[in-house]
Design a protein around this motif. Sequence first.
Motif, PDB file in Angstrom:
ATOM      1  N   GLU A  45     -18.084 -20.215  48.467  1.00 47.00           N
ATOM      2  CA  GLU A  45     -18.124 -21.226  49.522  1.00 47.00           C
ATOM      3  C   GLU A  45     -18.433 -22.517  49.489  1.00 47.00           C
ATOM      4  O   GLU A  45     -18.256 -23.439  49.691  1.00 47.00           O
ATOM      5  CB  GLU A  45     -19.669 -20.302  49.977  1.00 47.00           C
ATOM      6  CG  GLU A  45     -19.794 -21.528  51.283  1.00 47.00           C
ATOM      7  CD  GLU A  45     -21.045 -20.011  51.383  1.00 47.00           C
ATOM      8  OE1 GLU A  45     -21.280 -20.134  52.905  1.00 47.00           O
ATOM      9  OE2 GLU A  45     -21.733 -19.306  51.108  1.00 47.00           O
ATOM     10  N   SER A  83     -16.359 -25.357  50.789  1.00 52.23           N
ATOM     11  CA  SER A  83     -16.654 -25.843  51.470  1.00 52.23           C
ATOM     12  C   SER A  83     -17.386 -27.501  51.076  1.00 52.23           C
ATOM     13  O   SER A  83     -16.618 -28.168  52.491  1.00 52.23           O
ATOM     14  CB  SER A  83     -18.282 -25.370  52.051  1.00 52.23           C
ATOM     15  OG  SER A  83     -18.948 -26.104  50.991  1.00 52.23           O
ATOM     16  N   PRO A 135     -14.750 -24.705  63.798  1.00 53.88           N
ATOM     17  CA  PRO A 135     -14.233 -24.440  62.849  1.00 53.88           C
ATOM     18  C   PRO A 135     -12.691 -23.998  62.894  1.00 53.88           C
ATOM     19  O   PRO A 135     -12.571 -22.736  63.465  1.00 53.88           O
ATOM     20  CB  PRO A 135     -15.328 -23.144  62.160  1.00 53.88           C
ATOM     21  CG  PRO A 135     -15.943 -22.534  63.391  1.00 53.88           C
ATOM     22  CD  PRO A 135     -16.099 -23.887  64.495  1.00 53.88           C
ATOM     23  N   ILE A 190     -11.215 -20.191  54.197  1.00 55.27           N
ATOM     24  CA  ILE A 190     -12.027 -19.123  54.704  1.00 55.27           C
ATOM     25  C   ILE A 190     -11.027 -18.303  53.706  1.00 55.27           C
ATOM     26  O   ILE A 190     -11.098 -17.310  53.528  1.00 55.27           O
ATOM     27  CB  ILE A 190     -12.152 -19.035  56.164  1.00 55.27           C
ATOM     28  CG1 ILE A 190     -12.947 -19.578  56.544  1.00 55.27           C
ATOM     29  CG2 ILE A 190     -12.643 -17.778  55.881  1.00 55.27           C
ATOM     30  CD1 ILE A 190     -13.986 -19.873  57.850  1.00 55.27           C
ATOM     31  N   HIS A 244     -17.188 -18.340  55.378  1.00 55.16           N
ATOM     32  CA  HIS A 244     -16.448 -18.203  56.933  1.00 55.16           C
ATOM     33  C   HIS A 244     -17.242 -18.860  57.897  1.00 55.16           C
ATOM     34  O   HIS A 244     -17.609 -19.666  57.931  1.00 55.16           O
ATOM     35  CB  HIS A 244     -17.904 -16.333  56.528  1.00 55.16           C
ATOM     36  CG  HIS A 244     -19.453 -17.342  55.622  1.00 55.16           C
ATOM     37  ND1 HIS A 244     -19.861 -17.433  55.224  1.00 55.16           N
ATOM     38  CD2 HIS A 244     -20.667 -17.339  57.155  1.00 55.16           C
ATOM     39  CE1 HIS A 244     -21.197 -17.717  55.543  1.00 55.16           C
ATOM     40  NE2 HIS A 244     -21.348 -17.771  56.677  1.00 55.16           N
ATOM     41  N   ILE A 245     -16.999 -17.734  58.759  1.00 57.79           N
ATOM     42  CA  ILE A 245     -18.071 -18.991  60.064  1.00 57.79           C
ATOM     43  C   ILE A 245     -18.806 -17.405  60.429  1.00 57.79           C
ATOM     44  O   ILE A 245     -18.153 -16.194  61.115  1.00 57.79           O
ATOM     45  CB  ILE A 245     -16.989 -18.530  61.344  1.00 57.79           C
ATOM     46  CG1 ILE A 245     -15.348 -19.955  60.946  1.00 57.79           C
ATOM     47  CG2 ILE A 245     -17.266 -18.906  62.361  1.00 57.79           C
ATOM     48  CD1 ILE A 245     -14.063 -19.293  61.699  1.00 57.79           C
ATOM     49  N   GLY A 246     -20.199 -18.274  61.206  1.00 55.41           N
ATOM     50  CA  GLY A 246     -20.752 -17.406  61.173  1.00 55.41           C
ATOM     51  C   GLY A 246     -20.800 -16.789  62.944  1.00 55.41           C
ATOM     52  O   GLY A 246     -19.795 -16.806  63.583  1.00 55.41           O
ATOM     53  N   HIS A 266     -22.018 -22.012  60.368  1.00 55.23           N
ATOM     54  CA  HIS A 266     -20.354 -21.718  59.485  1.00 55.23           C
ATOM     55  C   HIS A 266     -21.134 -22.807  58.280  1.00 55.23           C
ATOM     56  O   HIS A 266     -21.444 -23.196  57.617  1.00 55.23           O
ATOM     57  CB  HIS A 266     -18.895 -22.065  59.711  1.00 55.23           C
ATOM     58  CG  HIS A 266     -18.774 -23.241  60.874  1.00 55.23           C
ATOM     59  ND1 HIS A 266     -18.533 -24.362  59.860  1.00 55.23           N
ATOM     60  CD2 HIS A 266     -18.631 -24.021  61.742  1.00 55.23           C
ATOM     61  CE1 HIS A 266     -18.911 -25.609  59.919  1.00 55.23           C
ATOM     62  NE2 HIS A 266     -18.588 -25.360  61.504  1.00 55.23           N
ATOM     63  N   SER A 267     -19.992 -22.161  57.427  1.00 55.46           N
ATOM     64  CA  SER A 267     -19.982 -22.650  55.524  1.00 55.46           C
ATOM     65  C   SER A 267     -20.285 -24.395  55.117  1.00 55.46           C
ATOM     66  O   SER A 267     -20.683 -24.343  54.318  1.00 55.46           O
ATOM     67  CB  SER A 267     -18.927 -21.513  54.603  1.00 55.46           C
ATOM     68  OG  SER A 267     -19.206 -20.885  55.127  1.00 55.46           O
TER      69      SER A 267
END
Length: 438
Positions: A120, A124, A387, A396, A405-407, A413-414
């Motif tokens: 990540e 990112s 995202p 991702i 990831h997407i929260g 998200h990241s």
Amino acid sequence: MLAAILIGARMKGIGLGVMGMAALAVYIFIFRMRPAEPPIDVMLIILAVVSTAATMQAAGGMDYMVRLAERILRSKPSMITLMGPLVTFCFTVFAGTAHITYSLLPVISEVATRKRIRPERPLSVSVIAAHLGITASPISAASAAMITILGGQIQLSHILKVCIPASIIGILAGVVAVWRMGKDLDKDPAFLAKMKDPEFARELDAEHTTTRKELPRGAKTSVLIFGMAVILIVLAGSFPSLLPSFPPGPANLSMNANGTIKMAAVIELVMLAAAALILLICKVQTIAVARASLFTAGAQAVVAIFGVVWMSATFMKANEAAIEGALGDMARAAPWTFAIALFLLGILLFSQAATTKALMPLGVVLGIAPPHLVAMFPAVNGDFVLPGYPTLLAAIQFDRTGSTHIGKYLLNHSFMLPGLVCVSVSVAAGFLFAGLLW
């Protein structure tokens, strides 16, 4: 206008363009707004640059560049969180497009995983760095839009002298922000649970020894020709006196009224001439260029910019007096506030070039000094907030550990932390370098 942008963004691809045209039709035939000038200059630059980049791709040049980047990334695996974004930034600056990162992201993820560095972190910030490379590239559509909007007031060298160092500082700040983001893989419960699956563990650490196809003979030559074209464009933009001049006459798409050649025309001429050289010297089939992924992506970008920018320009022109009256004093007293508007529109348009062409002319109308507009140029990189941008989704997908990831709440998200840090620091540093330059 907002409804057209939101619906078009959800449609993706050419969605922004066709929805922009639909809104423009409403403006003209129902609200009787006078249509503004369509963004022909930016569209032609995109077509020229993308055609040349696709020709280099068809000649194997992109594959050669990706393999070169892979060697750089694998040389210092423990520093992947720093090396990853610097490599994606440099390659985007050179190529003028962030699409090259699709081939780099799996390498970054694999190198990080093998060193048990949380993928990540490098993924990112590498995606954000690639986006910043677009506003620091001499041949990107966004930079071309800035040159056409501020033509005669700034040179290409001014943009590069401000945006390249400012973006690098912003990227380094982003690297610091993510250096310890999340738990290390050997301490992450989710990753440790996955490692209990023998098949997952074996696949994760398996040596990827797939045989690569041999590069075409003209791969390196195509990169050299493309690089020479980029250098010529930078020289022409930095030293306008090198270009031929003609007697004054009516202005058109290629000439200014004073008889000088427009920078947009120079970019188009040099790029397509380079494409011709690659075709002839590297013996590339023209059908292979048309089938290249970069050519397809460029065609979609042209349609998107055509519709959404023409729509936005018409709206801005029709409401110019009201907008100037409402925002003029604030923008002149605190120019940095205009960066917020650029960032917010970038979130909606998912395009640095479209955001630049749509909103930067308003900055000129509001009386914001050109050096300040250049300093705020990186603020158009707001496309990471929602995202849905392809590079975010690709990062991702390539992270097999699941750390990128997407929260749950969409925005957590990241990419949010490195994105906000990189862009805000880049703008702040841009003001610093603009003050030193002018």
